[in-house]
Design a protein around this motif. Structure first.
Motif, PDB file in Angstrom:
ATOM      1  N   VAL A  12      47.529  45.807  44.614  1.00  0.00           N
ATOM      2  CA  VAL A  12      46.318  45.988  44.029  1.00  0.00           C
ATOM      3  C   VAL A  12      45.630  44.459  43.416  1.00  0.00           C
ATOM      4  O   VAL A  12      44.424  44.304  43.210  1.00  0.00           O
ATOM      5  CB  VAL A  12      46.849  46.773  42.636  1.00  0.00           C
ATOM      6  N   TRP A  13      46.358  43.493  43.081  1.00  0.00           N
ATOM      7  CA  TRP A  13      46.441  42.091  42.691  1.00  0.00           C
ATOM      8  C   TRP A  13      45.633  42.150  43.396  1.00  0.00           C
ATOM      9  O   TRP A  13      44.350  40.902  44.146  1.00  0.00           O
ATOM     10  CB  TRP A  13      47.550  41.729  43.248  1.00  0.00           C
ATOM     11  N   ALA A  14      45.439  41.579  45.533  1.00  0.00           N
ATOM     12  CA  ALA A  14      44.548  41.814  46.727  1.00  0.00           C
ATOM     13  C   ALA A  14      42.815  41.918  45.968  1.00  0.00           C
ATOM     14  O   ALA A  14      42.309  41.460  46.500  1.00  0.00           O
ATOM     15  CB  ALA A  14      44.907  41.207  47.701  1.00  0.00           C
ATOM     16  N   TYR A  15      42.893  43.505  45.928  1.00  0.00           N
ATOM     17  CA  TYR A  15      41.609  43.789  45.528  1.00  0.00           C
ATOM     18  C   TYR A  15      41.492  43.514  43.980  1.00  0.00           C
ATOM     19  O   TYR A  15      40.025  43.545  44.429  1.00  0.00           O
ATOM     20  CB  TYR A  15      41.765  45.379  45.004  1.00  0.00           C
ATOM     21  N   ALA A  16      41.816  43.094  43.462  1.00  0.00           N
ATOM     22  CA  ALA A  16      41.372  42.782  41.996  1.00  0.00           C
ATOM     23  C   ALA A  16      40.525  40.604  42.418  1.00  0.00           C
ATOM     24  O   ALA A  16      40.131  40.780  41.936  1.00  0.00           O
ATOM     25  CB  ALA A  16      41.886  42.658  40.963  1.00  0.00           C
ATOM     26  N   LEU A  17      41.605  40.196  43.061  1.00  0.00           N
ATOM     27  CA  LEU A  17      40.900  39.463  43.069  1.00  0.00           C
ATOM     28  C   LEU A  17      39.951  38.666  44.252  1.00  0.00           C
ATOM     29  O   LEU A  17      38.608  38.668  43.873  1.00  0.00           O
ATOM     30  CB  LEU A  17      42.125  38.238  43.928  1.00  0.00           C
ATOM     31  N   LEU A  18      39.371  39.759  44.863  1.00  0.00           N
ATOM     32  CA  LEU A  18      38.730  40.009  45.833  1.00  0.00           C
ATOM     33  C   LEU A  18      37.666  40.443  45.669  1.00  0.00           C
ATOM     34  O   LEU A  18      36.108  40.018  45.339  1.00  0.00           O
ATOM     35  CB  LEU A  18      38.966  41.331  47.318  1.00  0.00           C
ATOM     36  N   SER A  19      37.680  41.554  44.852  1.00  0.00           N
ATOM     37  CA  SER A  19      36.398  42.109  43.857  1.00  0.00           C
ATOM     38  C   SER A  19      36.200  40.792  42.692  1.00  0.00           C
ATOM     39  O   SER A  19      34.691  41.210  42.991  1.00  0.00           O
ATOM     40  CB  SER A  19      36.619  43.177  43.112  1.00  0.00           C
ATOM     41  N   PHE A  20      37.058  40.537  42.632  1.00  0.00           N
ATOM     42  CA  PHE A  20      36.202  39.440  41.534  1.00  0.00           C
ATOM     43  C   PHE A  20      35.232  38.339  41.919  1.00  0.00           C
ATOM     44  O   PHE A  20      34.924  37.844  41.585  1.00  0.00           O
ATOM     45  CB  PHE A  20      37.821  38.857  40.456  1.00  0.00           C
ATOM     46  N   GLY A  21      36.161  37.919  43.181  1.00  0.00           N
ATOM     47  CA  GLY A  21      34.974  36.687  43.884  1.00  0.00           C
ATOM     48  C   GLY A  21      33.908  37.242  44.339  1.00  0.00           C
ATOM     49  O   GLY A  21      32.666  36.539  44.386  1.00  0.00           O
ATOM     50  N   VAL A  22      33.344  38.735  45.007  1.00  0.00           N
ATOM     51  CA  VAL A  22      32.846  39.161  45.565  1.00  0.00           C
ATOM     52  C   VAL A  22      31.539  39.523  43.911  1.00  0.00           C
ATOM     53  O   VAL A  22      30.412  39.346  44.178  1.00  0.00           O
ATOM     54  CB  VAL A  22      32.772  40.693  45.485  1.00  0.00           C
ATOM     55  N   ALA A  23      32.426  39.777  43.278  1.00  0.00           N
ATOM     56  CA  ALA A  23      31.543  40.277  42.004  1.00  0.00           C
ATOM     57  C   ALA A  23      30.224  38.621  41.483  1.00  0.00           C
ATOM     58  O   ALA A  23      29.613  38.469  40.793  1.00  0.00           O
ATOM     59  CB  ALA A  23      31.897  40.279  40.553  1.00  0.00           C
TER      60      ALA A  23
END
Length: 60
Positions: A12-23
């Motif tokens: 979940v943390w990896a997904y959150a950080l990845l989506s933050f970077g993409v956004a």
């Protein structure tokens, strides 16, 4: 309720950080596009105003 475990928590943390970077990358790209838009609009408006009022004094 049973705990999910560290594996899912890290996922979940990896997904959150990845989506933050993409956004963030998308946001920066949009800001750059909007920043250049003002110059294009000014050129366009000067052409339109020049064609509509060829003898008028321009205030720019």
């Amino acid at each position: 309720m049973a705990p999910t475990g560290w594996r899912y928590a890290l996922l979940v943390w990896a997904y959150a950080l990845l989506s933050f970077g993409v956004a963030s990358m998308i946001k920066i790209a949009v800001y750059r596009l909007l920043d250049h838009r003002e110059a294009r609009q000014e050129r366009h408006l000067s052409r339109v105003e020049g064609n509509l009022m060829p003898h008028a004094t321009k205030f720019r």
